[in-house]
Design a protein around this motif. Structure first.
Motif, PDB file in Angstrom:
ATOM      1  N   ILE A  86     111.375 132.805  57.986  1.00 33.78           N
ATOM      2  CA  ILE A  86     110.854 134.153  57.522  1.00 33.78           C
ATOM      3  C   ILE A  86     110.008 134.817  58.150  1.00 33.78           C
ATOM      4  O   ILE A  86     109.466 134.343  59.234  1.00 33.78           O
ATOM      5  CB  ILE A  86     110.370 133.831  56.025  1.00 33.78           C
ATOM      6  CG1 ILE A  86     110.110 135.009  55.118  1.00 33.78           C
ATOM      7  CG2 ILE A  86     108.868 133.237  55.915  1.00 33.78           C
ATOM      8  CD1 ILE A  86     110.024 134.648  53.395  1.00 33.78           C
ATOM      9  N   GLY A  88     108.414 136.513  61.148  1.00 34.61           N
ATOM     10  CA  GLY A  88     108.528 136.470  62.590  1.00 34.61           C
ATOM     11  C   GLY A  88     109.615 135.590  62.859  1.00 34.61           C
ATOM     12  O   GLY A  88     110.163 135.201  64.214  1.00 34.61           O
ATOM     13  N   SER A  89     109.779 134.432  62.164  1.00 36.34           N
ATOM     14  CA  SER A  89     110.722 133.359  62.246  1.00 36.34           C
ATOM     15  C   SER A  89     111.991 133.673  61.863  1.00 36.34           C
ATOM     16  O   SER A  89     112.940 132.949  61.770  1.00 36.34           O
ATOM     17  CB  SER A  89     110.191 132.001  61.440  1.00 36.34           C
ATOM     18  OG  SER A  89     109.121 131.511  62.310  1.00 36.34           O
ATOM     19  N   SER A 149     109.683 127.225  61.755  1.00 41.50           N
ATOM     20  CA  SER A 149     108.379 127.642  61.243  1.00 41.50           C
ATOM     21  C   SER A 149     107.485 126.947  62.063  1.00 41.50           C
ATOM     22  O   SER A 149     107.291 125.957  62.333  1.00 41.50           O
ATOM     23  CB  SER A 149     108.158 126.963  59.866  1.00 41.50           C
ATOM     24  OG  SER A 149     106.937 127.163  59.271  1.00 41.50           O
ATOM     25  N   LYS A 150     106.718 128.219  62.789  1.00 41.59           N
ATOM     26  CA  LYS A 150     105.682 127.933  63.758  1.00 41.59           C
ATOM     27  C   LYS A 150     104.675 126.899  63.219  1.00 41.59           C
ATOM     28  O   LYS A 150     104.296 125.988  63.523  1.00 41.59           O
ATOM     29  CB  LYS A 150     104.866 129.119  64.456  1.00 41.59           C
ATOM     30  CG  LYS A 150     104.048 128.710  65.545  1.00 41.59           C
ATOM     31  CD  LYS A 150     103.464 130.195  66.133  1.00 41.59           C
ATOM     32  CE  LYS A 150     102.265 129.965  66.869  1.00 41.59           C
ATOM     33  NZ  LYS A 150     102.802 129.464  68.241  1.00 41.59           N
ATOM     34  N   SER A 151     104.075 127.271  62.173  1.00 41.75           N
ATOM     35  CA  SER A 151     102.994 126.716  61.258  1.00 41.75           C
ATOM     36  C   SER A 151     103.523 125.361  60.675  1.00 41.75           C
ATOM     37  O   SER A 151     102.550 124.300  60.578  1.00 41.75           O
ATOM     38  CB  SER A 151     102.401 127.367  60.185  1.00 41.75           C
ATOM     39  OG  SER A 151     103.267 127.837  59.249  1.00 41.75           O
ATOM     40  N   THR A 154     104.566 127.185  55.862  1.00 42.23           N
ATOM     41  CA  THR A 154     104.950 128.444  55.222  1.00 42.23           C
ATOM     42  C   THR A 154     105.728 128.296  53.819  1.00 42.23           C
ATOM     43  O   THR A 154     106.673 127.286  54.051  1.00 42.23           O
ATOM     44  CB  THR A 154     105.917 129.453  55.905  1.00 42.23           C
ATOM     45  OG1 THR A 154     105.057 129.847  57.006  1.00 42.23           O
ATOM     46  CG2 THR A 154     105.896 130.449  55.288  1.00 42.23           C
ATOM     47  N   ARG A 213     105.955 137.183  65.259  1.00 45.61           N
ATOM     48  CA  ARG A 213     106.616 138.464  65.545  1.00 45.61           C
ATOM     49  C   ARG A 213     106.890 138.678  66.859  1.00 45.61           C
ATOM     50  O   ARG A 213     107.682 139.743  67.115  1.00 45.61           O
ATOM     51  CB  ARG A 213     105.967 139.559  64.767  1.00 45.61           C
ATOM     52  CG  ARG A 213     104.241 139.959  65.023  1.00 45.61           C
ATOM     53  CD  ARG A 213     103.949 140.730  63.972  1.00 45.61           C
ATOM     54  NE  ARG A 213     102.300 140.886  64.332  1.00 45.61           N
ATOM     55  CZ  ARG A 213     101.467 139.981  64.093  1.00 45.61           C
ATOM     56  NH1 ARG A 213     101.703 139.128  63.339  1.00 45.61           N
ATOM     57  NH2 ARG A 213     100.345 140.232  64.551  1.00 45.61           N
ATOM     58  N   GLN A 292     108.381 145.064  61.240  1.00 38.54           N
ATOM     59  CA  GLN A 292     107.191 144.067  60.867  1.00 38.54           C
ATOM     60  C   GLN A 292     106.341 144.319  62.128  1.00 38.54           C
ATOM     61  O   GLN A 292     105.149 143.800  62.025  1.00 38.54           O
ATOM     62  CB  GLN A 292     108.162 142.551  61.020  1.00 38.54           C
ATOM     63  CG  GLN A 292     106.966 141.463  60.673  1.00 38.54           C
ATOM     64  CD  GLN A 292     107.297 140.117  61.517  1.00 38.54           C
ATOM     65  OE1 GLN A 292     107.925 140.292  62.286  1.00 38.54           O
ATOM     66  NE2 GLN A 292     106.680 139.147  60.787  1.00 38.54           N
ATOM     67  N   GLU A 296     102.714 144.430  60.716  1.00 43.41           N
ATOM     68  CA  GLU A 296     101.661 143.380  60.932  1.00 43.41           C
ATOM     69  C   GLU A 296     100.805 143.399  62.238  1.00 43.41           C
ATOM     70  O   GLU A 296      99.858 142.849  61.968  1.00 43.41           O
ATOM     71  CB  GLU A 296     102.511 142.022  60.739  1.00 43.41           C
ATOM     72  CG  GLU A 296     102.024 141.238  59.905  1.00 43.41           C
ATOM     73  CD  GLU A 296     102.975 139.932  59.514  1.00 43.41           C
ATOM     74  OE1 GLU A 296     103.316 139.769  58.423  1.00 43.41           O
ATOM     75  OE2 GLU A 296     103.407 139.186  60.662  1.00 43.41           O
TER      76      GLU A 296
HETATM   77  O1  PA5 Z   1     104.386 137.189  62.717  1.00 41.99           O
HETATM   78  C1  PA5 Z   1     104.089 136.150  62.203  1.00 41.99           C
HETATM   79  O2  PA5 Z   1     103.250 135.349  62.528  1.00 41.99           O
HETATM   80  C2  PA5 Z   1     104.508 135.916  60.711  1.00 41.99           C
HETATM   81  O3  PA5 Z   1     105.362 137.182  60.181  1.00 41.99           O
HETATM   82  C3  PA5 Z   1     105.367 134.524  60.563  1.00 41.99           C
HETATM   83  O4  PA5 Z   1     106.233 134.608  61.499  1.00 41.99           O
HETATM   84  C4  PA5 Z   1     105.631 134.200  59.078  1.00 41.99           C
HETATM   85  O5  PA5 Z   1     104.708 134.184  58.472  1.00 41.99           O
HETATM   86  C5  PA5 Z   1     106.453 132.857  59.443  1.00 41.99           C
HETATM   87  O6  PA5 Z   1     105.254 131.876  59.858  1.00 41.99           O
HETATM   88  P1  PA5 Z   1     105.790 130.536  60.303  1.00 41.99           P
HETATM   89  O7  PA5 Z   1     106.831 130.589  61.296  1.00 41.99           O
HETATM   90  O8  PA5 Z   1     104.659 129.892  60.449  1.00 41.99           O
HETATM   91  O9  PA5 Z   1     106.492 129.791  58.970  1.00 41.99           O
END
Ligand code: PA5
Length: 469
Positions: A86, A88-89, A149-151, A154, A213, A292, A296
């Motif tokens: 979701i 940026g991912s 998912s980077k983190s 989410t 993003r 986005q 953001e």
């Molecule tokens: O740009 C960003 O940092 C956010 O839009 C993230 O991509 C988004 O919240 C998803 O995060 P994650 O990749 O940790 O699941």
């Protein structure tokens, strides 16, 4: 032979085109140049110290090798690729697919597609997800899931992932999880990283220092792109070329510098809505990705020293010609608070000629023998001129063709413009502190340990409304 380089034409943003009150004058551009140049010098210095890491992705040969090897290993046996991610991912990788694969990719027979069908789940809508599971049911052994998912935390992606993990484990066992799952996450830490390491699942890294993003040119966007047959070498070559162009201190030779200068100038004089208006269906999700990136990154309450500033242009996406019949009334006669960035395509990959026929009514004969590409170009030009007639400033970004090379340029151009705009607004474009509170409330409402106090407070505030109509 058209040049293979994106070009920015700002003639219709100037006072000479739209008047002193609404356009930028050459003197204003001259006065703003030192600040933009100083920002470029600072950014390039910071790059040498390890900041703005997204700019170095195109030069990362190891990244390309890793992604291509993974695509060769997992892609060929699969009929479906499902991406779970979701924000940026997801948005960047969706934009790549829409721009560089046929619009009806999923409907083509397997032999005419360059890869599996693609489904991107960037929502937790239960009906949509249940439907996808129904469709994939019998095809599960030939479905590859890429959870991004980077983190690794989410809620939306985590929820989808737990459903898919359970399905794969029940239907295909441990082997299925190893063969049908690729995890793209932080290389060092996070819940998903720990789980993938413990289970021995295949992983790809979201590089350190590259935020969601800004991550489309990492494994986040590149792996699904490569699996679906997009030429990621050319994509990265285009991005690399633009990364070199946007390092130039000469504002007139640097499209990111000129874009940032103009958009900042318009912002400070009250034109705070920035409409990206591509004329080409394939570019529509790049406009979504831009939305986005711009929102953001640039919508911030405090400056770099923590002082309140409350800034941020509002990005708007529109699609030519569709939105001419939806938005242009407002754009021409509503408040003059917008800048338009129209995006054109000089030559489309395909075109369709309008046939001649004896039965064509006289009123429609002007269309005979023309092509849809010609009509699209005329509509873009006509809309720009109509906006200018109403003294609305317009920028024009020209794609010679939509190719991996030019799409790579476009992505790097807007990422670099965002960084520069962050400098001009004196804010940090890489954080998103305001997104956290909604996430914390969701954790509290869903009963995550550690959020009990907030959950109690929310329950008190979530009483039935007395203001229902
Ligand atoms: O740009 C960003 O940092 C956010 O839009 C993230 O991509 C988004 O919240 C998803 O995060 P994650 O990749 O940790 O699941």
């Amino acid at each position: 032979m058209p040049s293979a380089t994106l070009e920015l034409d700002y003639a219709n943003a100037l006072a000479a085109a739209v008047g002193q009150a609404h356009g930028v004058s050459p003197a204003e551009i001259r006065r703003a140049q030192p600040a933009v140049k100083a920002a470029i010098v600072q950014i390039e210095k910071q790059r040498r110290q390890g900041e703005h890491r997204y700019r170095d992705l195109p030069a990362d040969r190891e990244l390309l090798r890793t992604v291509k090897a993974a695509a060769r290993r997992f892609g060929p046996r699969m009929n479906n690729l499902v991406v779970l991610g979701i924000g940026g991912s997801a948005l960047g990788m969706i934009a790549l697919q829409t721009a560089l694969n046929p619009p009806l990719h999923n409907l083509l027979p397997a032999g005419r597609r360059r890869g599996p069908r693609l489904f991107v789940m960037d929502n937790v809508d239960p009906v949509q997800f249940a439907d996808l599971l129904d469709v994939l049911g019998p095809a599960l052994p030939k479905t590859l899931f890429n959870v991004i998912s980077k983190s690794g935390e989410t809620a939306e992606t985590a929820a989808q992932f737990l459903i898919v993990r359970d399905l794969l484990a029940r239907r295909l066992g441990k082997k299925g999880l190893a063969r049908n799952l690729v995890v793209t996450t932080d290389p060092e830490s996070g819940t998903l990283r720990d789980l993938a390491d413990a289970e021995g699942w295949f992983t790809l890294p979201v590089p350190p220092g590259v935020g969601g993003r800004f991550s489309v040119l990492s494994a986040v966007g590149l792996f699904p792109a490569a699996v679906c047959g997009i030429n990621i070498d050319r994509l990265m070559a285009g991005a690399g070329e633009m990364s070199r162009r946007v390092a130039s201190r000469s504002v007139r030779n640097n499209p990111a510098a000129m874009l940032a200068l103009l958009l900042h100038a318009f912002y400070t004089r009250g034109k705070r809505m920035h409409v990206l208006f591509p004329y080409g269906y394939q570019l529509k999700d790049l406009a979504d990705w831009y939305r986005q990136l711009w929102a953001e990154s640039l919508g911030k309450r405090v400056d770099r020293r923590g002082q309140p500033v409350v800034v941020g242009p509002t990005p708007i996406k529109a699609l030519g010609t569709t939105d001419q019949h939806s938005q242009v009334q407002l754009y021409r006669e509503g408040p003059n608070d917008k800048v338009f960035i129209l995006v054109s395509v000089e030559k489309f990959a395909r075109d369709v000629r309008i046939p001649r026929a004896k039965t064509t009514p006289p009123a429609l004969r002007y269309l005979e023998g023309a092509s849809l590409g010609k009509l699209m170009a005329a509509e873009r030009r006509a809309t720009e001129l109509a906006l200018v007639a109403s003294r609305r400033p317009c920028l024009h970004l020209r794609f010679p063709r939509i190719t991996p090379h030019t799409v790579g340029q476009f992505i790097m151009l807007w990422e670099a413009t965002t960084t520069l705009m962050g400098h001009l607004l004196d804010i940090n474009p890489y954080d998103q502190p305001a997104v956290q509170l909604g996430k914390d409330y969701t954790y509290a409402l869903m009963g995550k340990p550690g959020y009990e106090k907030q959950a109690r407070a929310l329950r008190r505030r979530c009483k039935p409304s007395r203001y229902l109509v």
